[in-house]
Motif scaffolding. Sequence first.
Motif, PDB file in Angstrom:
ATOM      1  N   LEU B 158       0.862  -1.182   0.000  1.00  0.00           N
ATOM      2  CA  LEU B 158       0.000   0.000   0.000  1.00  0.00           C
ATOM      3  C   LEU B 158       0.897   1.230   0.000  1.00  0.00           C
ATOM      4  O   LEU B 158       1.739   1.398   0.890  1.00  0.00           O
ATOM      5  CB  LEU B 158      -0.911  -0.011   1.227  1.00  0.00           C
ATOM      6  N   TYR B 159       0.713   2.065  -1.003  1.00  0.00           N
ATOM      7  CA  TYR B 159       1.530   3.275  -1.129  1.00  0.00           C
ATOM      8  C   TYR B 159       0.732   4.510  -0.739  1.00  0.00           C
ATOM      9  O   TYR B 159      -0.495   4.512  -0.751  1.00  0.00           O
ATOM     10  CB  TYR B 159       2.011   3.421  -2.579  1.00  0.00           C
ATOM     11  N   LEU B 160       1.466   5.569  -0.400  1.00  0.00           N
ATOM     12  CA  LEU B 160       0.835   6.850  -0.148  1.00  0.00           C
ATOM     13  C   LEU B 160       1.151   7.769  -1.328  1.00  0.00           C
ATOM     14  O   LEU B 160       2.155   7.558  -2.015  1.00  0.00           O
ATOM     15  CB  LEU B 160       1.346   7.423   1.181  1.00  0.00           C
ATOM     16  N   PRO B 161       0.299   8.770  -1.549  1.00  0.00           N
ATOM     17  CA  PRO B 161       0.492   9.599  -2.742  1.00  0.00           C
ATOM     18  C   PRO B 161       1.812  10.383  -2.677  1.00  0.00           C
ATOM     19  O   PRO B 161       2.381  10.573  -1.598  1.00  0.00           O
ATOM     20  CB  PRO B 161      -0.697  10.569  -2.705  1.00  0.00           C
ATOM     21  N   ALA B 162       2.247  10.831  -3.821  1.00  0.00           N
ATOM     22  CA  ALA B 162       3.522  11.550  -3.910  1.00  0.00           C
ATOM     23  C   ALA B 162       3.530  12.785  -3.013  1.00  0.00           C
ATOM     24  O   ALA B 162       4.579  13.186  -2.505  1.00  0.00           O
ATOM     25  CB  ALA B 162       3.780  11.939  -5.360  1.00  0.00           C
ATOM     26  N   ALA B 163       2.352  13.383  -2.785  1.00  0.00           N
ATOM     27  CA  ALA B 163       2.289  14.604  -1.985  1.00  0.00           C
ATOM     28  C   ALA B 163       2.393  14.334  -0.484  1.00  0.00           C
ATOM     29  O   ALA B 163       2.573  15.257   0.310  1.00  0.00           O
ATOM     30  CB  ALA B 163       0.985  15.343  -2.284  1.00  0.00           C
ATOM     31  N   PHE B 164       2.301  13.073  -0.094  1.00  0.00           N
ATOM     32  CA  PHE B 164       2.305  12.728   1.333  1.00  0.00           C
ATOM     33  C   PHE B 164       3.701  12.935   1.909  1.00  0.00           C
ATOM     34  O   PHE B 164       4.676  12.381   1.417  1.00  0.00           O
ATOM     35  CB  PHE B 164       1.879  11.270   1.493  1.00  0.00           C
ATOM     36  N   ARG B 165       3.795  13.751   2.962  1.00  0.00           N
ATOM     37  CA  ARG B 165       5.095  13.949   3.613  1.00  0.00           C
ATOM     38  C   ARG B 165       4.977  13.489   5.061  1.00  0.00           C
ATOM     39  O   ARG B 165       4.164  14.012   5.819  1.00  0.00           O
ATOM     40  CB  ARG B 165       5.504  15.417   3.547  1.00  0.00           C
ATOM     41  N   SER B 166       5.767  12.500   5.429  1.00  0.00           N
ATOM     42  CA  SER B 166       5.710  11.981   6.787  1.00  0.00           C
ATOM     43  C   SER B 166       6.758  12.673   7.648  1.00  0.00           C
ATOM     44  O   SER B 166       7.934  12.727   7.292  1.00  0.00           O
ATOM     45  CB  SER B 166       5.968  10.474   6.782  1.00  0.00           C
ATOM     46  N   ALA B 167       6.319  13.206   8.789  1.00  0.00           N
ATOM     47  CA  ALA B 167       7.262  13.847   9.716  1.00  0.00           C
ATOM     48  C   ALA B 167       8.174  12.805  10.352  1.00  0.00           C
ATOM     49  O   ALA B 167       9.286  13.119  10.767  1.00  0.00           O
ATOM     50  CB  ALA B 167       6.484  14.602  10.789  1.00  0.00           C
TER      51      ALA B 167
END
Lengths: 807, 346
Positions: B158-167
């Motif tokens: 399961l991937y997250l979108p390119a815009a997702f930024r994880s702290a």
Amino acid sequence: MKVSLQSLSRHVDLAGVSADRVAEVLPMLGLEVESVTTFGLAPLPQVVVGEIRSFEKHPKADRLSVCQVDVGDGAPRQIVCGAKNFKAGDRVPVALPGTVMPGGFEIKVSKLRDVDSAGMMCSSEELGLGKGEDGLLILTPRAPAVGTPLNALYGPPDTVLEISVTPNRGDCLGIRGVARELSAALGRPLLPLSHSTPPGSQASGGPRQVRLSSDACPYYTLRAFRSVKVGPSPDWLRRDLEAAGLRPINNVVDITNWVMLELGQPLHAFDAAAVKGAVEVRPARDGETLALLDGRKVALDGTVCVIADEARALVLAGVMGGAGSGVSEATTEVLLESAWFRPADVRRAARRLGVSTDSSHRFARDVDPAGVELASRLAADLLVKLAGAEPVGPAVAAGRPPRADVTVDLPAGFVAAKVGAPVSDADVSAALTRLGFTVKSAGSGLSVTVPSFRSDVTRPIDLVEEFVRIHGTDNVPVGRPAAPAPGDEDAPSAAFAREASARLIGAGFTECCHYSMRDAAELARTLGGDLAPALAIENPLTAEQTHLRASLLPGLAGALALNASVHADLRAVFEVGVVFRPQPDGQVREHLAVAFAALADPLTRSWKSREPWDAQRMKRLVLDVAALAGAGQARLSFGAASGGLWQAGHASALLDRARSLDGAAGVLDLRWTRSLGLRGPVVAGEALIPRSALAEARKTPRFEAFSSFPPVTRDVSVVVPEAVAAAEVESRVRQAAAKAAGKEFTLESVTCFDVFSGGKLAAGSRALVFEVRWRHASRTLTGEEAAKALEAVMTALEKGAGWTVQR
Amino acid sequence: MQQQLASIVATAQQESAAVTTRAELEAFKARVVGPNGTLTQVMKGMAALSKEERPVVGKLINEAKKSVEELLAALLAKVEDAEIADALGAPADPSLPSPDVPAGSAHPLSRTRERMLASFRKLGFTVAEGPEVETEWHCFDALNTPADHPARDMQDTLYLPAAFRSADAPRKGSEAVLLRTHTSSVQVRTMLSRKPPFRIVAPGRCFRRDAVDATHSANFHQVEGLWIDRQVTLADLRGVLDFFVKETFGPDAETRLRPSFFPFTEPSFEMDLRSPNLGRLSGRWLEIMGCGLVDPKVLELCGLDPQEWSGLAFGLGLERIAMLVHGIDDIRHFYANDARFLRQFA
């Protein structure tokens, strides 16, 4: 990968080795056996060849026939049959009464729609011989004698093992590779392959020019044949393919498949008449299309490699042949391709097409370059023998094999150091030699030459694995691990989660566990429609699991509703887990969440009533949990909660002066919980702790001496407008009371113990009554000191804050 | 005098019957032994007596006083009993059930996890944790799982979108961010951040793009172990895992290491378990975990010199262990949260 014992026996002598033994040995070599099945005709002594003398329509059933069948035991017997594919005089298998069929069904003398029937004529499938033509198995072409037991017509049954081959062991995608493993494990020699076709010439200039123009194919060979008679394969070849789960097609295609199964090297046969001019291995051209054998037409581009003639792409290299150039009944000239394609390119092409073929599966796992030529020669042998093919010109080879044997230096003592027990060079040498490796002494260590079929063995550590596989893992001693380094502790987050769970379990809450992926509606409720999309997953599998969770409370409310609906008495639940929260800077931060929810009123009646659980009880738990996370109450306060989960006016949000913790407590939105099927109010709380807040190790507390003298307590009643929060008033009282104590004595506590409005108080205002407690470290405070301090507090509240103090 | 004293005592006894409250007791006490009480009056009369009479009368007075004091003590006890009864209400039937909510219970997965962690802690393994959203590098590349490995195909992860930024897991460059497919990423983070030697276990939630059925779950839990030291051996691996299995499944459990393949270990094994105490699964070899020696390539990628350091690693499914230990036949029970399931393991 399906391998049968009979096919393995072509490569290694398995005399006296049972199927069970093989199924035991293979897993301990790393070849997991997923199933063991019988292939072929099981022993069925009461199934014999019969001849249908005559037949007529069943008087009461249109679809049935009443047949007179001679099984060689005197007078013909009457058998009722539903099949249609026979004529008088046909010979067919007949199961006599008493036979137990492979499916477990026993044949008895019986009546079918009032007509006697003494046996059953059988189809291929009923005999466990696989799905043949519809209807009875017609034996007429074989002309067996009437009464012959069917087993006499078929060889003994074979055993098929379905093996799961790990991605590193491409060599075991051929029967010979599996046989090689068995040979090493059983200490029996690998039998030589026999073939009569001479090795191909390396000279180009044969009947076909081959050009290599793609990095994906460094090595490509072709052989040409004419006078090929395409037709059905002989029984033994069909049988071998069927045992491996492949469908026989025609002798040419079957031969390429048979060699692939045997050696693991995929081959491709072209109808030479459909190949115009030179063969080129090249990247596909943008916009080029190819009609594949499976009927699909695919658009190609430069990222995939094709085999082409001068006019068009013919084959998707290593993956699938094209519909226009395959071998058909009309084919008389054949080009036989045997090549090596780069694994990554084949995998990428197959993935793009969404197919995995026997060919792509093998190429993607790195076939043995040394087997390319060998496979071609074996297939050529069979084409000559089984299809009457005549070789045309020399074999053509373009490029060079990309890899050869590899020599690995194994330092002295390396294997023993990894195993953790003494291992002699002789032991290592013996084990590796059995695998077909060549071992020589080199200085103090060993020099091991690994054949090219084992592309996965390139380093000393790889040889350790090979040694252990053959030496046997049971011969590795069970060690007693040495004492660990001192001072290591569990991660603070783990310790915190454990303590928080214990606190809640003690308070009557039962732990739950919910999925992390939630639906869009839940996220919109939790975060609001603007923030929810920030937690969307790129490729969700189902519409219920599209977002990361932002709160554990929806899951818990669901658990209460579920249990209420099934009348399981569960009043209070909690969960500890990670939730995700979008931050003002656009990043998403993981928080360890501790959440709990309870029905305000019990589900069951009791002889003694209790007060309902309320928002204040939840606030207490949130504070307790926060304290376990290292956030003391001095840092925390509560303000009005907002958001879709909470009932306005009956919930409070946790405010952290350190801006680290987040949380809320109170009554869950009543319309929402009612919509879930919960009638009464649900009280709940949630504390969210960022991992970073838990990262610091907790300090060991140091003892502080305390006063042995009594405190003085004084009450102060403040009248404030209703809009002023109690926390604000308390904070003012605290400041004033601390200031009043000065350096002489200390403020111990300020507690709001009464709240009232109405009566003599002006409308829109309320009174908050605080108890203030001071204490001196080394003496009892006097009445005058207390009065003076209280006066200072009251003055500060009146003059500083502009509130009325009730004197 | 004697008669007078006897009459005082008799009157007091008679009046005491009416005393039920503390106030009545105080009034009664004052009437008899208060400054103007009947007995006090007699005692005051002692002064007028002759030297010879005093001992005789004194003795009589003492006797009367003692009787009165006993009477008062009994009255006090009676009054206190009444007060207690008033404060506490009627005696309760001790056999009635408690109306309060009983203690809750830990989820079977938590209980199993804590039991497992306790076993590993005995061998010096302490808990390490890491983010659930990971970068592709930490989840795959650092574990020697090359870019075109099938595990990285879209259908598994399961991937997250390119815009997702994880702290918690910032990207390096343009790599993808995903939901971790195993807790091996915690091993990577530990190797990068801590100085060996160390022994860690990483329990945690993992995610695969799997359709849910009796044995598959879109999220599940793993417990992974990593031991990095100067000379870690296969004998250590067997020692650690054999200890764990015997702790979890009892001394009759047998284990075997079956050669296998993982990109991050070499040699690699599956560990099988066989036990006579597993219900219908008794006596069969059951696969319970993957393990092996840490591949030198992984050590290198995580900044450790493979010439100096070596390691062992293992990973097992928490649900699988809990299902085996408790004889649970459907993984979905763990996520359904039916109290009739949850309470069975409390």
